[in-house]
Design a protein around this motif. Structure first.
Motif, PDB file in Angstrom:
ATOM      1  N   ASP A 179       0.863  -1.188   0.000  1.00  0.00           N
ATOM      2  CA  ASP A 179       0.000   0.000   0.000  1.00  0.00           C
ATOM      3  C   ASP A 179       0.901   1.241   0.000  1.00  0.00           C
ATOM      4  O   ASP A 179       2.123   1.133   0.152  1.00  0.00           O
ATOM      5  N   ASN A 222      -5.792  -4.898  -6.316  1.00  0.00           N
ATOM      6  CA  ASN A 222      -6.948  -4.345  -5.597  1.00  0.00           C
ATOM      7  C   ASN A 222      -6.910  -2.825  -5.441  1.00  0.00           C
ATOM      8  O   ASN A 222      -7.961  -2.185  -5.397  1.00  0.00           O
ATOM      9  N   TYR A 251     -14.086   6.940 -13.625  1.00  0.00           N
ATOM     10  CA  TYR A 251     -14.013   5.668 -12.888  1.00  0.00           C
ATOM     11  C   TYR A 251     -14.524   4.530 -13.785  1.00  0.00           C
ATOM     12  O   TYR A 251     -13.897   3.467 -13.873  1.00  0.00           O
ATOM     13  N   THR A 308     -17.060   0.319   2.680  1.00  0.00           N
ATOM     14  CA  THR A 308     -15.651   0.626   3.001  1.00  0.00           C
ATOM     15  C   THR A 308     -15.520   2.142   2.986  1.00  0.00           C
ATOM     16  O   THR A 308     -16.502   2.853   2.747  1.00  0.00           O
TER      17      THR A 308
HETATM   18  P1  NAI Z   1     -10.473   1.744  -0.023  1.00  0.00           P
HETATM   19  O1  NAI Z   1     -10.452   3.173  -0.448  1.00  0.00           O
HETATM   20  O2  NAI Z   1     -11.081   1.388   1.293  1.00  0.00           O
HETATM   21  O3  NAI Z   1      -8.979   1.167  -0.031  1.00  0.00           O
HETATM   22  C1  NAI Z   1      -8.125   1.350  -1.147  1.00  0.00           C
HETATM   23  C2  NAI Z   1      -6.685   1.133  -0.734  1.00  0.00           C
HETATM   24  O4  NAI Z   1      -5.878   1.400  -1.896  1.00  0.00           O
HETATM   25  C3  NAI Z   1      -6.225   2.104   0.372  1.00  0.00           C
HETATM   26  O5  NAI Z   1      -5.548   1.393   1.389  1.00  0.00           O
HETATM   27  C4  NAI Z   1      -5.296   3.060  -0.352  1.00  0.00           C
HETATM   28  O6  NAI Z   1      -4.246   3.584   0.464  1.00  0.00           O
HETATM   29  C5  NAI Z   1      -4.749   2.178  -1.480  1.00  0.00           C
HETATM   30  N1  NAI Z   1      -4.203   2.946  -2.599  1.00  0.00           N
HETATM   31  C6  NAI Z   1      -4.728   4.053  -3.193  1.00  0.00           C
HETATM   32  N2  NAI Z   1      -3.891   4.498  -4.150  1.00  0.00           N
HETATM   33  C7  NAI Z   1      -2.828   3.644  -4.179  1.00  0.00           C
HETATM   34  C8  NAI Z   1      -1.636   3.565  -4.944  1.00  0.00           C
HETATM   35  N3  NAI Z   1      -1.321   4.479  -5.892  1.00  0.00           N
HETATM   36  N4  NAI Z   1      -0.777   2.531  -4.711  1.00  0.00           N
HETATM   37  C9  NAI Z   1      -1.055   1.615  -3.755  1.00  0.00           C
HETATM   38  N5  NAI Z   1      -2.153   1.651  -2.973  1.00  0.00           N
HETATM   39  C10 NAI Z   1      -3.024   2.653  -3.193  1.00  0.00           C
HETATM   40  O7  NAI Z   1     -11.137   0.970  -1.234  1.00  0.00           O
HETATM   41  P2  NAI Z   1     -11.992  -0.396  -1.286  1.00  0.00           P
HETATM   42  O8  NAI Z   1     -13.407  -0.030  -1.158  1.00  0.00           O
HETATM   43  O9  NAI Z   1     -11.415  -1.400  -0.383  1.00  0.00           O
HETATM   44  O10 NAI Z   1     -11.756  -0.808  -2.811  1.00  0.00           O
HETATM   45  C11 NAI Z   1     -10.790  -1.753  -3.226  1.00  0.00           C
HETATM   46  C12 NAI Z   1     -10.962  -2.000  -4.714  1.00  0.00           C
HETATM   47  O11 NAI Z   1     -12.301  -2.432  -4.980  1.00  0.00           O
HETATM   48  C13 NAI Z   1     -10.739  -0.766  -5.595  1.00  0.00           C
HETATM   49  O12 NAI Z   1     -10.083  -1.131  -6.779  1.00  0.00           O
HETATM   50  C14 NAI Z   1     -12.151  -0.291  -5.887  1.00  0.00           C
HETATM   51  O13 NAI Z   1     -12.222   0.461  -7.077  1.00  0.00           O
HETATM   52  C15 NAI Z   1     -12.888  -1.609  -5.986  1.00  0.00           C
HETATM   53  N6  NAI Z   1     -14.322  -1.492  -5.751  1.00  0.00           N
HETATM   54  C16 NAI Z   1     -14.812  -0.945  -4.571  1.00  0.00           C
HETATM   55  C17 NAI Z   1     -16.165  -0.780  -4.384  1.00  0.00           C
HETATM   56  C18 NAI Z   1     -16.755  -0.180  -3.153  1.00  0.00           C
HETATM   57  O14 NAI Z   1     -17.970   0.141  -3.150  1.00  0.00           O
HETATM   58  N7  NAI Z   1     -16.024  -0.013  -2.072  1.00  0.00           N
HETATM   59  C19 NAI Z   1     -17.127  -1.198  -5.430  1.00  0.00           C
HETATM   60  C20 NAI Z   1     -16.515  -1.757  -6.609  1.00  0.00           C
HETATM   61  C21 NAI Z   1     -15.159  -1.883  -6.751  1.00  0.00           C
END
Ligand code: NAI
Length: 262
Positions: free
Chosen positions: A37, A86, A155, A192
């Motif tokens: 991360d 992810n 997005y 989340t």
């Molecule tokens: P979140 O925002 O809770 O966590 C995302 C993580 O990615 C964070 O720990 C952040 O520090 C890290 N991150 C951001 N930019 C980064 C970078 N340049 N390099 C490394 N790490 C980085 O997000 P969540 O909800 O856990 O989402 C995870 C995945 O699931 C994402 O790809 C999101 O697009 C996808 N997703 C999420 C949905 C939702 O409703 N939460 C729905 C559909 C898809």
């Protein structure tokens, strides 16, 4: 049953949310897990409570970082079996005011990150030879990679790109005999930090009057009658990471409470 027993798995964006829960389930299933991360404080704290886990700082937009983390997986554990792409970011932007910088920022994380991850995972997985159980790359797309929605065009573009990139990578890896499967996961709205933004920003952007109104609409959109949990998604990722999905590649696993089914 330890469905990923002995596998080495790297999960990006694993400091919180879906990535963190996935890392926990992979470890519970017997995998050696590397969490990466950009949020080092949270990432290191998370890895400390997952038995045998390793945390590495890793910006998914940086190819140098990708080379370092994939090589270090092999140096530390001898191989890489599973990559979960992810890490992702989300924002609402109206088409007519979105800057080119906004567009490039979300592309860099959500699309370049998945490309670079797949590239370097394939590099080290392929070098290990094609024998044994298949290796698995799991890419986080979204329902936003299947259907469009209001104020989320950038997005949608990234997640649609992830969906088709996954299918092409799957074809290439299968036809060229690399013994690597590549699949995408498509969550609905998940509870989340990112899911929270979906709610709060809709109100801030003036699309809905208050959070209750957004929540009501979101619940209506998810026929199962609730939003998703990190467990819902992490279990689907675990399945794709494991040998239970040995005949699946290029597939899109939808975890959306029925949202895209109508
Ligand atoms: P979140 O925002 O809770 O966590 C995302 C993580 O990615 C964070 O720990 C952040 O520090 C890290 N991150 C951001 N930019 C980064 C970078 N340049 N390099 C490394 N790490 C980085 O997000 P969540 O909800 O856990 O989402 C995870 C995945 O699931 C994402 O790809 C999101 O697009 C996808 N997703 C999420 C949905 C939702 O409703 N939460 C729905 C559909 C898809």
């Amino acid at each position: 049953m330890n469905r990923v027993d002995g596998k080495v798995a790297l999960v990006t964006g694993a400091a919180q949310g879906i990535g963190l829960r996935t890392a926990q389930l992979l470890a519970e299933g017997g995998a050696h897990v590397i969490l990466t991360d950009v949020n080092d404080a949270k990432g290191e704290a998370a890895a400390k409570v997952i038995p045998g886990a390793l945390y590495l700082h890793h910006d998914v937009t940086s190819e140098d970082d990708w080379i370092r983390v994939t090589d270090s997986a092999v140096a530390t554990f001898g191989k890489l079996d599973v990559l979960v792409n992810n890490a992702g970011i989300f924002f609402y932007r109206p088409l007519d005011t979105m800057s080119l910088e906004d567009w490039r920022t979300i592309t860099a994380v959500n699309l370049d990150g998945v490309f670079l991850g797949t590239k370097h995972a394939v590099r080290v997985m392929k070098a290990a030879g094609a024998d044994g159980p298949s290796r698995s790359i799991v890419n986080l797309s979204s329902i936003a990679g299947i259907v469009g929605s209001v104020l989320t065009s950038a997005y949608n573009m990234t997640k649609g790109g992830v969906r088709l990139f996954t299918k092409a990578a799957a074809q290439e890896c299968a036809v060229l005999g690399y013994n690597i499967r590549v699949n995408s996961v498509h969550p609905g709205v998940i509870d989340t930090d990112m899911g929270d933004h979906v709610l709060k920003d809709m109100v801030e952007m003036g699309v809905f009057g208050d959070e209750e109104a957004v929540k009501a609409r979101l619940l209506e959109n998810h026929p199962i009658g609730r939003l998703g949990t990190v467990d819902d998604v992490a279990k689907a990722i675990l399945f794709l990471a494991s040998d239970d999905s040995a005949f699946m590649t290029g597939s899109e696993l939808v975890v959306d409470g029925g949202l895209t089914s109508r």
